[in-house]
Every structure is written in C-alpha cells, then in structure tokens.
Design a protein around this motif. Structure first.
Motif: not given
Length: 228
Positions: A5-6, A48-52, A77-78, A112-116
């Motif tokens: 998580v970024v 990876v979950i990433c803020d902009i 991206m969030l 997230l589960r779908a991406l993984i």
C-alpha cells in the motif's frame, strides 16, 4: 498474498492495512512515492495499491517507472481526483484498475481479488510504424534508438494513430480515443496536438509520418519512416 500500500495519508494507509490483514493478506506500507517505487521494485508483491497525489513521486510516476523496469505487478490506483482524464492517464501509464475516494471497502477488496486472480499481465507488444515505436505498458516512444518525451495526451493520440497506421482517422475518432466521450470542446484541439506530435516524432528526424488528409482527418504513415 502480499500487498504493498503506497499512501501518504497515514490514517488511510493504516485503515487499508487493517482491512487487508482481516482478509488474510500480508501488507507492507510506504508513505511516499519514492519509498513505494523502491519497495515495489525490490520485493515480490501480488498487487500494489497506490495513491496518485503523493510527495516525492506521484502515483503516475511510480507506475510509469515500474513498467519501464518491466515490473508487471498489478497496480490498483486510488485518488481523490475524479475525472475521465485522470483515469485515461492512469491506464495509459500502465495501471490495471482505478478507484476514486471515498470508496467502499467491499469494492476495494473485490477489485483487488480480481487483479490477483488475473495475475501479472503479459507484457504487451510494442507497436511500430517504420522507425517509430510505442510501448503501451512501459509508456515509451522511440524514433529509432532515440527516446521521445510525450505528454499523456500526446501519447494517447499517438497510440490511437499507430494502432490505425496507414488508415485515415477523423478528428472525432481521435477525440473519442484520446480524450473522452463527454468532451464537448472544439475539434480543432486535435490540430493543436497534431502539431505538437509532429514536433516530437517527425521534425527533428526529417520525417513526415503524420500526414493531414484535408477535410477528412489524419494518417500515420505505415511505409518506413515517412520520409519524403
């Protein structure tokens, strides 16, 4: 599953960490884009979950540099920014999904589960037109061995043209592809960006690949580098 998580909002990052831990995932945190890029480049993550909007490096730049390094970890991206342009820019740079804050935790975890489940995407093919090449995932454009610097909008327009090389495409078609379906401005903005593109991909190299077909639209030459 291991997730990075970024996120520079420490409260938001901690909420995400606890949520994902409850789902049974291992979670690492980075509080700025520079640290996030380093961690994502040097450790193996399932996503990876990433803020902009972050200090040191934006989320856009984190994704761009990951793809340039040929690191294909799925990126969600969030952002608090809401708009078609922001989504287009994120996807053009190599992001795999996009959520606008505030968002439902249930939706986040489902995405997230779908991406993984999909896993790391295969590296897309490099698009070419003569000596011009465009890498959609790494967001790299080259004329021969020379790398060219394009804005996200210029990149999106060139990608559409190169995918349709040899064919004439109208201003309206370019707007639908490189802008968005709700754009209601003047079509002449395409002429402006065509001028920008020529200065990037043609003029410095003595090429004439991007051609104007009067009264119809534009064509990117498919025969060699468009010299002549």
């Amino acid at each position: 599953m291991r997730v990075l998580v970024v996120e520079d909002d420490r409260n938001g990052a901690e909420t995400l960490r606890r949520t994902l831990l409850a789902e049974g995932w291992m979670v690492d945190l980075a509080n700025n884009g520079e640290d996030g890029l380093f961690m994502a480049s040097n450790d193996a993550y399932d996503a990876v979950i990433c803020d902009i909007m972050m200090p040191k490096l934006s989320g856009y730049e984190v994704v761009r540099q990951l793809r340039r390094k040929e690191i294909w970890t799925p990126v969600l991206m969030l952002t608090a920014k809401d708009g078609d342009y922001d989504q287009v820019d994120a996807f053009d740079l190599g992001a795999d999904d996009y959520l606008v804050k505030p968002f439902s935790v249930a939706v986040l975890t489902a995405r997230l589960r779908a991406l993984i489940r999909r896993g790391r995407p295969e590296r897309p093919a490099i698009l070419t037109a003569g000596t011009l090449s465009l890498d959609p995932a790494a967001h790299i454009v080259k004329r021969g061995d020379t790398e060219l610097a394009l804005t996200p909008r210029e990149f999106a327009m060139l990608e559409f043209l190169i995918r349709n090389k040899g064919n004439v495409v109208s201003k309206a078609e370019i707007l639908r592809s490189a802008w968005d379906v709700n754009y209601r401005g003047d079509e002449n903005v395409v002429e402006v960006y065509a001028g920008y593109l020529r200065k990037r991909i043609d003029t410095p190299f003595g090429c004439k690949a991007l051609q104007t077909v009067r009264g119809v639209g534009y064509r990117l030459s498919a025969d060699g580098d468009g010299r002549g």
